[in-house]
Design an enzyme around this catalytic site. Structure first.
Site, mmCIF file in Angstrom:
data_model
loop_
_atom_site.group_PDB
_atom_site.id
_atom_site.type_symbol
_atom_site.label_atom_id
_atom_site.label_comp_id
_atom_site.label_asym_id
_atom_site.label_seq_id
_atom_site.Cartn_x
_atom_site.Cartn_y
_atom_site.Cartn_z
ATOM 1 N N TYR A 1 -2.660 12.206 -0.644
ATOM 2 C CA TYR A 1 -2.182 11.783 0.673
ATOM 3 C C TYR A 1 -1.044 10.797 0.459
ATOM 4 O O TYR A 1 -1.165 9.861 -0.321
ATOM 5 C CB TYR A 1 -3.310 11.123 1.469
ATOM 6 C CG TYR A 1 -2.873 10.568 2.808
ATOM 7 C CD1 TYR A 1 -2.533 11.422 3.862
ATOM 8 C CD2 TYR A 1 -2.795 9.198 3.022
ATOM 9 C CE1 TYR A 1 -2.128 10.913 5.089
ATOM 10 C CE2 TYR A 1 -2.391 8.682 4.251
ATOM 11 C CZ TYR A 1 -2.051 9.547 5.282
ATOM 12 O OH TYR A 1 -1.657 9.034 6.493
ATOM 13 N N ASP B 1 3.774 7.814 -6.263
ATOM 14 C CA ASP B 1 3.324 7.136 -5.054
ATOM 15 C C ASP B 1 2.227 6.163 -5.473
ATOM 16 O O ASP B 1 1.071 6.540 -5.632
ATOM 17 C CB ASP B 1 2.822 8.155 -4.026
ATOM 18 C CG ASP B 1 2.332 7.474 -2.747
ATOM 19 O OD1 ASP B 1 2.360 6.222 -2.691
ATOM 20 O OD2 ASP B 1 1.923 8.194 -1.819
ATOM 21 N N LYS C 1 0.275 -1.426 0.649
ATOM 22 C CA LYS C 1 -1.048 -2.049 0.543
ATOM 23 C C LYS C 1 -1.015 -3.437 -0.119
ATOM 24 O O LYS C 1 -0.667 -4.395 0.537
ATOM 25 C CB LYS C 1 -2.011 -1.067 -0.131
ATOM 26 C CG LYS C 1 -2.146 0.200 0.747
ATOM 27 C CD LYS C 1 -3.271 1.132 0.435
ATOM 28 C CE LYS C 1 -3.393 2.156 1.564
ATOM 29 N NZ LYS C 1 -3.225 3.533 1.193
#
Ligand SMILES: *Cc1c(COP(=O)(O)O)cnc(C)c1O
Length: 425
Positions: A144, A239, A267
């Site tokens: 994702y 990523d 994050k």
């Protein structure tokens, strides 16, 4: 355990917010019951509207490496509030944060700050297309990368939990620019390069997948990606929105010794506030506007509050690299559960990321993750929740250990999980 207030709030929320939540994974869909409305977090704990206390392994889905309300971050936020909340003009702290990121993740020679992981991957993909003059992207099934149109193809996390195979609203022309391949299959990547050769702008990958549950790369897989992309003039995008500053100070790329062309972060670099970044080779990053013609912008990009919280977090981590040893110790203690479980349970772990799968077979990709017993996972989730242990409500998510989790927190968690298995769960 009382849940009346969470249930009442969820009722109200559902009539005004789709599904009652501002991000689908929060909804407990598939496991039932109202999500707990959280009123406060402190260290390793969260507290809900009914006064229940939980040991938190969701950690805001990854950002809270130092736990809730670390004093360094709170102090930095208090300080910045005296100065202002947004200027839409450059500030010194943005430079400091970009410098610190670049020093810690050396492949990121230049850095652009954005507001979310989605923005970071969307921008990196666009930049790769602009730089190479090619249109295709290779991604991996079960990874994702945020809700970028062209990346919502066989995506993990909430898409996997809800069983949405193809996201509505994505024009086929966008989806057709994406080639989705099985994670850990070098043969599949080789075949794709053979067929599409010089049309592939980038390969984007979670170097350790967190979003189909935790799935580490097989030995040689990331090396093969580096080798194949370099040979075909394709950019390799790591990523690291989840793995950056989690698996090591320098992220997964430091841990595996691989230098991608572009990297996305998010994050942890915001210390609990909304910020993300993309960056990489100077010759590529110089194509970004105002230097180049790849356009990307943001009214609140480099927001002073988010930058201050991120800077406080990263400064603390770089000054205390021993935190990563602590995280390893605590996470290994949690993974000891593996030796105490009956057959049919697999625990995957990389550093402080982990997932317990109900499967007798190793979980190495999307197909093996999908074959696990998710109904049994739902029972496990509720069993722990009732005992004050808060893990993600879906197997297609990683759990996170933070520096705030104590040895006692972990042993209480291991004990609760053992109870579940003893009770035949
Ligand atoms: C969370 C995540 C994203 C998306 O970030 P948002 O801030 O939620 O948009 C992208 N990639 C990975 C690997 C993630 O874990």
């Amino acid at each position: 355990m009382k849940t009346a207030r969470s249930e009442a709030l969820f009722e109200r929320a559902q009539s005004i917010i789709p599904g009652g939540v501002n991000s689908p994974v929060r909804a407990f869909r598939g496991v039932g019951g109202a999500p707990r409305f959280i009123v406060r977090g402190e260290g390793s704990r969260v507290y809900d509207a009914d006064g229940n206390e939980y040991i938190d392994y969701v950690c805001s889905w990854g950002p809270l490496l130092l736990g809730h309300r670390p004093p360094q971050v709170i102090a930095a936020l208090r300080e910045i509030l005296e100065e202002g909340t947004s200027f839409g003009a450059p500030t010194e702290r943005e430079v400091l944060l970009a410098e610190l990121i670049s020093q810690t993740v050396p492949s990121m020679e230049m850095v652009r700050l954005v507001n979310s992981g989605t923005e970071a991957t969307m921008s990196a993909l666009r930049l790769a297309r602009g730089f190479t003059g090619r249109d295709l992207t290779i991604k991996f099934e079960g990874c994702y990368h945020g809700h970028v149109d062209s990346l919502l193809v066989k995506a993990g996390s909430g898409m996997a939990t809800l069983g949405i195979a193809d996201a509505a609203g994505v024009p086929p022309a966008f989806a057709e620019t994406t080639i989705a391949l099985p994670f850990n299959s070098i043969a599949a990547v080789e075949a794709a390069f053979k067929t599409h050769g010089d049309k592939i702008a980038s390969v984007i990958v979670e170097p350790v997948v967190g979003n189909m549950g935790c799935v580490p790369p097989s030995p040689g897989f990331l090396e093969a990606l580096r080798d194949l992309t370099a040979r075909h003039g394709t950019l390799l995008i790591f990523d690291e929105v989840m793995t950056g500053f989690r698996l090591a100070l320098g992220g997964a790329q430091a841990r595996f010794g691989i230098k991608p062309d572009l990297t996305t972060l998010g994050k942890i670099i915001g210390g609990g506030l909304p910020i993300a970044a993309y960056g990489g080779r100077k010759d590529i990053m110089r194509k970004v506007a105002p230097l180049g013609a790849v356009y990307q912008a943001g009214t609140l990009s480099g927001n002073p509050l988010a930058v201050a919280a991120g800077l406080a977090t990263l400064c603390h981590l770089t000054a205390h690299p021993e935190i990563y040893d602590l995280l390893e110790t605590r996470s290994a203690q949690l993974a000891l559960l593996k030796t105490m479980t009956p057959p049919g349970v697999t625990i995957n772990r990389a550093g402080s990321m982990f997932t317990l799968f109900f499967s007798s077979d190793p979980v190495t990709d999307w197909e093996s993750a999908k074959r696990c017993d998710t109904a049994r996972f739902a029972k496990f989730f509720h069993f722990l929740l009732e005992r004050g242990i808060y893990i993600a409500p879906s197997q297609f998510e990683a759990g996170f250990v933070s520096a705030a989790h104590s040895e006692k927190d972990i042993s209480a968690t291991v004990d609760a999980a053992r109870e579940f298995f003893k009770a035949g769960g």
